[in-house]
Structures are given as C-alpha cells and as structure tokens.
Design a protein around this motif. Sequence first.
Motif, PDB file in Angstrom:
ATOM      1  N   UNK A 118       0.817  -1.197   0.000  1.00 61.39           N
ATOM      2  CA  UNK A 118       0.000   0.000   0.000  1.00 61.39           C
ATOM      3  C   UNK A 118       0.853   1.249   0.000  1.00 61.39           C
ATOM      4  N   UNK A 119       0.239   2.356   0.375  1.00 64.60           N
ATOM      5  CA  UNK A 119       0.932   3.647   0.299  1.00 64.60           C
ATOM      6  C   UNK A 119       1.890   3.875   1.455  1.00 64.60           C
ATOM      7  N   UNK A 120       1.657   3.232   2.606  1.00 64.45           N
ATOM      8  CA  UNK A 120       2.484   3.488   3.788  1.00 64.45           C
ATOM      9  C   UNK A 120       3.275   2.230   4.154  1.00 64.45           C
ATOM     10  N   UNK A 121       4.394   2.376   4.893  1.00 66.91           N
ATOM     11  CA  UNK A 121       5.237   1.220   5.227  1.00 66.91           C
ATOM     12  C   UNK A 121       4.494   0.084   5.917  1.00 66.91           C
ATOM     13  N   UNK A 122       3.498   0.403   6.750  1.00 65.61           N
ATOM     14  CA  UNK A 122       2.765  -0.634   7.485  1.00 65.61           C
ATOM     15  C   UNK A 122       2.006  -1.578   6.555  1.00 65.61           C
ATOM     16  N   UNK A 123       1.745  -1.141   5.334  1.00 62.72           N
ATOM     17  CA  UNK A 123       0.996  -1.972   4.380  1.00 62.72           C
ATOM     18  C   UNK A 123       1.909  -2.639   3.346  1.00 62.72           C
ATOM     19  N   UNK A 124       3.204  -2.608   3.599  1.00 65.72           N
ATOM     20  CA  UNK A 124       4.167  -3.225   2.689  1.00 65.72           C
ATOM     21  C   UNK A 124       4.336  -4.699   3.049  1.00 65.72           C
ATOM     22  N   UNK A 125       3.805  -5.578   2.220  1.00 69.72           N
ATOM     23  CA  UNK A 125       3.873  -7.027   2.451  1.00 69.72           C
ATOM     24  C   UNK A 125       4.655  -7.716   1.332  1.00 69.72           C
ATOM     25  N   UNK A 126       5.623  -7.003   0.779  1.00 72.37           N
ATOM     26  CA  UNK A 126       6.366  -7.546  -0.354  1.00 72.37           C
ATOM     27  C   UNK A 126       7.196  -8.774   0.013  1.00 72.37           C
ATOM     28  N   UNK A 127       7.582  -8.925   1.279  1.00 76.48           N
ATOM     29  CA  UNK A 127       8.368 -10.104   1.646  1.00 76.48           C
ATOM     30  C   UNK A 127       7.592 -11.392   1.377  1.00 76.48           C
ATOM     31  N   UNK A 129       5.120 -11.611  -0.765  1.00 79.00           N
ATOM     32  CA  UNK A 129       4.970 -11.646  -2.230  1.00 79.00           C
ATOM     33  C   UNK A 129       6.216 -12.230  -2.885  1.00 79.00           C
ATOM     34  N   UNK A 130       7.407 -11.802  -2.437  1.00 85.84           N
ATOM     35  CA  UNK A 130       8.653 -12.293  -3.022  1.00 85.84           C
ATOM     36  C   UNK A 130       8.784 -13.806  -2.842  1.00 85.84           C
ATOM     37  N   UNK A 131       8.371 -14.292  -1.675  1.00 80.24           N
ATOM     38  CA  UNK A 131       8.444 -15.728  -1.438  1.00 80.24           C
ATOM     39  C   UNK A 131       7.576 -16.516  -2.398  1.00 80.24           C
ATOM     40  N   UNK A 132       6.351 -16.066  -2.576  1.00 76.47           N
ATOM     41  CA  UNK A 132       5.448 -16.750  -3.505  1.00 76.47           C
ATOM     42  C   UNK A 132       5.952 -16.640  -4.937  1.00 76.47           C
ATOM     43  N   UNK A 133       6.531 -15.493  -5.255  1.00 71.97           N
ATOM     44  CA  UNK A 133       7.095 -15.300  -6.591  1.00 71.97           C
ATOM     45  C   UNK A 133       8.256 -16.268  -6.821  1.00 71.97           C
ATOM     46  N   UNK A 134       9.108 -16.460  -5.800  1.00 73.90           N
ATOM     47  CA  UNK A 134      10.235 -17.377  -5.899  1.00 73.90           C
ATOM     48  C   UNK A 134       9.766 -18.820  -6.054  1.00 73.90           C
ATOM     49  N   UNK A 135       8.634 -19.149  -5.448  1.00 75.33           N
ATOM     50  CA  UNK A 135       8.149 -20.531  -5.462  1.00 75.33           C
ATOM     51  C   UNK A 135       7.679 -20.984  -6.838  1.00 75.33           C
ATOM     52  N   UNK A 136       7.374 -20.013  -7.712  1.00 75.59           N
ATOM     53  CA  UNK A 136       6.852 -20.321  -9.050  1.00 75.59           C
ATOM     54  C   UNK A 136       5.501 -21.027  -9.016  1.00 75.59           C
ATOM     55  N   UNK A 137       4.767 -20.891  -7.923  1.00 72.32           N
ATOM     56  CA  UNK A 137       3.391 -21.382  -7.901  1.00 72.32           C
ATOM     57  C   UNK A 137       2.592 -20.581  -8.929  1.00 72.32           C
ATOM     58  N   UNK A 138       1.807 -21.224  -9.799  1.00 66.55           N
ATOM     59  CA  UNK A 138       1.038 -20.476 -10.804  1.00 66.55           C
ATOM     60  C   UNK A 138       0.126 -19.448 -10.147  1.00 66.55           C
ATOM     61  N   UNK A 139      -0.070 -18.325 -10.834  1.00 67.06           N
ATOM     62  CA  UNK A 139      -0.883 -17.259 -10.251  1.00 67.06           C
ATOM     63  C   UNK A 139      -1.664 -16.523 -11.333  1.00 67.06           C
ATOM     64  N   UNK A 140      -2.606 -15.723 -10.856  1.00 67.43           N
ATOM     65  CA  UNK A 140      -3.448 -14.896 -11.714  1.00 67.43           C
ATOM     66  C   UNK A 140      -3.635 -13.554 -11.013  1.00 67.43           C
ATOM     67  N   UNK A 141      -3.121 -12.394 -11.555  1.00 66.44           N
ATOM     68  CA  UNK A 141      -2.237 -12.289 -12.696  1.00 66.44           C
ATOM     69  C   UNK A 141      -0.905 -12.984 -12.418  1.00 66.44           C
TER      70      UNK A 141
END
Length: 362
Positions: A118-127, A129-141
């Motif tokens: 989100x717009x503020x640091x408290x809503x940053x959940x990219x860690x 996201x990065x894990x799921x991205x690394x796993x290559x589990x299929x996703x939409x989008x």
Amino acid sequence: KKLFGGNNGQKKEIAKKEESKQPPLNVLVMDGDRTHNWPELFYGKKASNERPIHIYQASWNKVEVTVYPEYAMVHMQPLHSTTRYQQQKQSKAQPHPLDLPTVDIRPHFVLIRNQPRGAIPATDCLNAFYGLMMSNVPSLNSWRAVYSNLERPIMLGALRQIEQRCGHDKFPLINATYYSSHRQMVIAPEMPVVIKIGHAHAGMGKIKVNDQTAFRDVSTIVALNDHHCTAESFIEPEYGIRVQKIGADNYCVMKKLFTGSGWKSQFGGSMLTQIELTQEFKLWADECSKCFGGMDILAVDAIYGQKTKKYHIIELNGTAIGILPERWRQDSLYLADMVVERLNQHYCPVQIDETVENKNDE
C-alpha cells in the motif's frame, strides 16, 4: 481386443476414482475484504480429474511464506476457508464473525485480488509476495505482471511501447516526465502538472502543481525520502473512462462523472455508469493485455478533456482492479472458472484414449 483394452470405460472409471483420492488442490486467494466470500464462489467446483479444490482467502498482512527447494509453505490466518464454508452450508448457519485459526498450506495456485503493497510502510507485504514469486506457484495475474505493475515508471514504460507501436492517435497516452530524485527536478514540464511520488496509488502521493514556484516547493517534499516521481500533464476532465478486461473476452466500460469539488476522484467523489464497448476502447484493453508477458485482469484508465475534446490514457491497473458492485459476483465467478481452467492445465494431465492407441497398434 478385450484383453488389451476393450474395457476402456471401466479402466477410465477406476483411474478417475484413484485420482479423486489425491489430496485437494489448495488455492490461495489474496483478498482482504471479508464480504467477498471466495469459498462460496468456488463451492462445488472440482478439477477435471475430480480432485477437490480448497480455497483459502486472506489479507497480505496475514500471510507468511517459506520456500523450500521442493515446495512452498504458507502460514496464514484465513478470512474464509473451504472447510468452514462447507460446515456453514450444511448447518445453514450464519458466517462466524471471529477470526479463524491459523493454518499451514502448500498452495497450488494463487489468485491475487489485492496489491501486496500500500501507500504506507505498514501496508508493505512484499516479503510474502517475493516468497510466492520465488516458489513459481502459478498465479493470476502472473507474478511478473503484478511485480511490474507495482511501480508507475515500469507501467508507463509498457504503455509507451504500445503508443510507439500503435501510434498516438490510436493509443493517446498522457505526457509524462520522470525524475529519479529531487536533484533532477530542475527543468519543469509545461504547467499545470500532477506530481506522482513513488509507488503510492489510489489518490495518495499526488499533488497538482500550477507553476514553477510550486514545482520547486514539491521537489523539497520529494527530497525527504529521496523518492522518484513523475510529472504528468493535468487535463481538466469532462469525464473519466475505465476499460476493464478479465480473461480473453470479458469486457466492461465504465464512464466516471466527477461529482465532488476536488480534482481527485478518490476524494472528490464520482458516479460510475456502464457504457458500450467501442473498437477504440477494445484496442486499448487488448494491447494492454499483452504487457508483462500477458495480463488476465486489467483496467485502462483515461480521461476526456474538457478543452482538448479527446481522450488521454493515464494509467494501467492490474490484478487488484475494483469491480462494479452489480457485476462483482458475475465477474468473480468468471475468475473462479479461469482458476479451475488453469488448475486443470497445470495439475490434470490429459488422458490418452487407449482405444485409439490399440487401433493404431493393429
């Protein structure tokens, strides 16, 4: 013949029963809105080999991810779960208001309906996201499409490629200037402009600037966190347009009339009306669906200028697009069917007809 495959129907039935004994396919739905009950939307749906599908819906801030060499494990607190929904269905009870206990699952697919940041640091959940991205589990989008759409300069770069390919007349992208830091904000574009700072969205981090003095003042704000920013031409809108596309052929065009006193529709207010899909709007959506290796869920935003009397495309929105309330169930069921189709592609191999093979052997 009977010995070598004459009983194909019986064999297929036995194979289907064996497949149905496999563990369920776990679908993780990233949607933090409790009123959106995704297990209910998927109720009764199974993979083509009868393998059950379990839905786990959660907010990004309720998800933690570990990726091992062989698989990913997600620790989460679901808003709704398939098991809980089935119990409610059988007992005809109302949804329980309390949070469900945490669970650990191995996801087979991820449907992303909220931004991981989100717009503020408290809503940053990219860690997570990065894990799921690394796993290559299929996703939409796709992970690539979601990641690329998180930053405005990357999104604008993709739109500029379309403009160069199709021409400005067919794809009228708004003028934008990029500054990597406040130190580069020396030569200002033609005024007025809207300064959009960093990755913020939904009306946050945006300032309208009318002259050079205000432009210099804004540069001192950009300097506080050394953000990048864009300066985009401000067009006084007569109305706004959103062209939504889900999947290959599910389009929706919304006309946005600004009803508030402010220039931001997010804060000033607006009224949405569904209108007809034109060839011009269809081209916008179809071309944008090719961005970042392909986008299954998208919306193109544009405004029609009061003075210019023409359209100006301002941005491309991805997997987290809002859907008209009257279309939410219809479009979400369409998404559910898309997920089942992708699950079949990834986890349900096509059975070869042994009858054809036997005839070929003869």
